[in-house]
Design a protein around this motif. Structure first.
Motif, PDB file in Angstrom:
ATOM      1  N   ILE A   1       0.873  -1.184   0.000  1.00 51.67           N
ATOM      2  CA  ILE A   1       0.000   0.000   0.000  1.00 51.67           C
ATOM      3  C   ILE A   1       0.904   1.225   0.000  1.00 51.67           C
ATOM      4  O   ILE A   1       1.757   1.372   0.880  1.00 51.67           O
ATOM      5  CB  ILE A   1      -0.891   0.056   1.273  1.00 51.67           C
ATOM      6  CG1 ILE A   1      -1.835  -1.128   1.342  1.00 51.67           C
ATOM      7  CG2 ILE A   1      -1.650   1.394   1.340  1.00 51.67           C
ATOM      8  CD1 ILE A   1      -3.005  -1.091   0.410  1.00 51.67           C
TER       9      ILE A   1
ATOM     10  N   ILE B   1      -4.576   6.055  -2.176  1.00 51.48           N
ATOM     11  CA  ILE B   1      -3.549   5.030  -1.983  1.00 51.48           C
ATOM     12  C   ILE B   1      -3.389   4.263  -3.289  1.00 51.48           C
ATOM     13  O   ILE B   1      -4.298   4.245  -4.130  1.00 51.48           O
ATOM     14  CB  ILE B   1      -3.900   4.036  -0.844  1.00 51.48           C
ATOM     15  CG1 ILE B   1      -5.243   3.330  -1.112  1.00 51.48           C
ATOM     16  CG2 ILE B   1      -3.915   4.734   0.491  1.00 51.48           C
ATOM     17  CD1 ILE B   1      -5.545   2.191  -0.141  1.00 51.48           C
TER      18      ILE B   1
ATOM     19  N   VAL C   1      -2.571   0.424  -4.653  1.00 55.74           N
ATOM     20  CA  VAL C   1      -2.509  -0.972  -4.221  1.00 55.74           C
ATOM     21  C   VAL C   1      -1.629  -1.730  -5.209  1.00 55.74           C
ATOM     22  O   VAL C   1      -1.965  -1.847  -6.384  1.00 55.74           O
ATOM     23  CB  VAL C   1      -3.921  -1.603  -4.186  1.00 55.74           C
ATOM     24  CG1 VAL C   1      -3.835  -3.048  -3.709  1.00 55.74           C
ATOM     25  CG2 VAL C   1      -4.859  -0.784  -3.306  1.00 55.74           C
TER      26      VAL C   1
ATOM     27  N   PHE D   1       0.705  -6.686  -2.042  1.00 58.12           N
ATOM     28  CA  PHE D   1      -0.382  -6.627  -1.052  1.00 58.12           C
ATOM     29  C   PHE D   1      -1.178  -7.932  -1.015  1.00 58.12           C
ATOM     30  O   PHE D   1      -1.785  -8.273  -0.003  1.00 58.12           O
ATOM     31  CB  PHE D   1      -1.308  -5.447  -1.368  1.00 58.12           C
ATOM     32  CG  PHE D   1      -2.301  -5.168  -0.277  1.00 58.12           C
ATOM     33  CD1 PHE D   1      -1.883  -4.775   0.985  1.00 58.12           C
ATOM     34  CD2 PHE D   1      -3.677  -5.295  -0.507  1.00 58.12           C
ATOM     35  CE1 PHE D   1      -2.806  -4.523   1.997  1.00 58.12           C
ATOM     36  CE2 PHE D   1      -4.597  -5.042   0.501  1.00 58.12           C
ATOM     37  CZ  PHE D   1      -4.155  -4.652   1.757  1.00 58.12           C
TER      38      PHE D   1
ATOM     39  N   ARG E   1      -6.488  -3.726  -6.449  1.00 57.43           N
ATOM     40  CA  ARG E   1      -7.263  -2.548  -6.047  1.00 57.43           C
ATOM     41  C   ARG E   1      -8.751  -2.849  -6.067  1.00 57.43           C
ATOM     42  O   ARG E   1      -9.477  -2.487  -5.124  1.00 57.43           O
ATOM     43  CB  ARG E   1      -6.898  -1.375  -6.958  1.00 57.43           C
ATOM     44  CG  ARG E   1      -7.584  -0.036  -6.644  1.00 57.43           C
ATOM     45  CD  ARG E   1      -8.942   0.165  -7.252  1.00 57.43           C
ATOM     46  NE  ARG E   1      -9.050  -0.201  -8.633  1.00 57.43           N
ATOM     47  CZ  ARG E   1      -8.810   0.626  -9.645  1.00 57.43           C
ATOM     48  NH1 ARG E   1      -8.423   1.845  -9.429  1.00 57.43           N
ATOM     49  NH2 ARG E   1      -8.975   0.204 -10.904  1.00 57.43           N
TER      50      ARG E   1
END
Ligand SMILES: *Cc1c(COP(=O)(O)O)cnc(C)c1O
Length: 373
Positions: free
Chosen positions: A270, A288, A290, A295, A299
């Protein structure tokens, strides 16, 4: 189920303050056509932005169209703009009979990459329309310099940049290029329910824009082809109230921004798109990125997971305007790879002045949890 949290919630001044402004309108019976509230708000905004002229309009989009119209560019002229923006920017260009040419953006803050502009200039290029994305100022000195060297006009879409100033010299977002457009839509940092306006310094534009906003009238006669872009007194009254409180609104936004930053800055995959270090930000959005590889979720999956917890973030901006059906034939999103990647990774979290700590915590936990599922 927890209460829903939406991406934004308009900031409201105390109702009695607005009622006091309204009672002035009941007394004057002047409802529109550049009445006293309208004049007071324009004068206050000239001071606020440090510009000789600020013209209010019904909304930001109509102001953007008027800004292009006043430049009087030949039909079919090319306007270099960015695809990483709200639909309004490219639509204003196309609706004025001009052709948007899409320039890629910088990976850091999503604003137009000035190093790429000159390669897009053709004999038909007449103007540049960059966007101060999330309130981050474009490289205005470089962009305005390129425009001056090539005889091009510059209209900034400053819809996100109310109250943003450059730390080095205190200049506001209203002073760059030929004209800057601000939006006062309900979802923006400063609003008049609906509304917007243009900041500029050229007195020739002033006379023409007054006509464009009011059916072409100049000195009682119809001198040009105008529309109706006038802001009503009730809208201007809201602006006068909100202007007294906007410093507080921004301070509260900053508080939320810092809560989010504290909780999310160490999370692998992130990345926060933080305000540029050289500006005084208005904390208009909390974007933000992604990185799905790190992660563990894309997103879109994060956005869906949040919605599953009654938290409504926004893919802002997605899709690129150049990917919209109206432009798809004349543009190719592979020509703007940085913008394409940003559009696939970005998510703006809820941010508004009265978002409390408990809600901010709930949102951060939901984001962090979404990667683990
Ligand atoms: C909000 C916005 C506009 C349009 O402004 P309105 O006042 O809603 O018409 C244009 N460009 C950008 C980048 C915006 O965010």
């Amino acid at each position: 189920m927890n209460e829903p949290i939406y991406v934004t919630k308009p900031a409201m001044p105390p109702l009695d303050e607005y009622m006091a402004e309204l009672s002035g309108i009941w007394d004057s019976r002047i409802l529109t056509n550049t009445g006293p509230k309208h004049q007071a708000l324009e004068a206050a905004l000239c001071k606020f932005f440090g510009v000789p002229y600020f013209y209010l309009f019904t909304n930001g989009h109509l102001a953007l169209e008027a800004a292009l119209q006043v430049l009087n560019l030949p039909r079919g002229s090319e306007v270099i703009t960015t695809p990483f923006t709200f639909v309004s920017t490219s639509a204003a260009i196309a609706r004025m009979g001009l052709t948007p040419v899409f320039c890629d953006v910088k990976d850091g803050d999503g604003t137009m990459n000035p190093a790429l502009i000159e390669s897009l200039i053709t004999p038909r290029t007449r103007a540049i329309m960059p966007v101060h994305v999330y309130g981050n100022l474009c490289d205005t000195d470089e962009i305005d310099g390129i425009a001056a060297r090539h005889g091009l006009k510059v209209v900034y879409d400053a819809a996100h940049a109310f109250s943003v100033t450059r730390k080095a010299d205190g200049k506001s977002a209203g002073v760059f290029g030929d004209i800057s457009m601000f939006s006062f839509h309900a979802t923006k940092v400063f609003h008049t329910f609906e509304g917007g306006g243009l900041a500029f310094s050229n007195p020739e534009f002033a006379a023409k824009l007054a006509g464009l906003r009011n059916f072409g009238f100049a000195d009682g006669e119809v001198a040009g082809l105008g529309g109706n872009g006038k802001m009503s007194e009730a809208h201007a009254a809201m602006g006068l109230c909100n202007l007294r409180h906007v410093g507080n609104y921004i301070a509260e936004r900053r508080r939320v921004f810092e809560l989010y930053t504290e909780r999310l800055s160490d999370c692998p995959g992130i990345k926060i798109i933080a305000p540029d270090a050289d500006i005084n930000s208005n904390y208009s959005y909390f974007p933000i990125r992604v990185d799905a590889g790190r992660f563990g979720k894309t997103r879109d999956e994060v956005c869906e997971a949040l919605a599953g917890e009654n938290i409504y973030a926004r893919k802002y901006f997605y899709p690129l305007t150049s990917a919209m059906p109206i432009y798809r034939e004349q543009s190719d999103i592979s020509a703007t790879p940085v913008a394409a990647k940003l559009a696939d990774e970005v998510l703006t979290l809820p941010l508004y002045p009265d978002l409390d700590k408990a809600d901010a915590d709930r949102i951060c936990e939901a984001v962090l949890r979404s990667g683990k599922r």
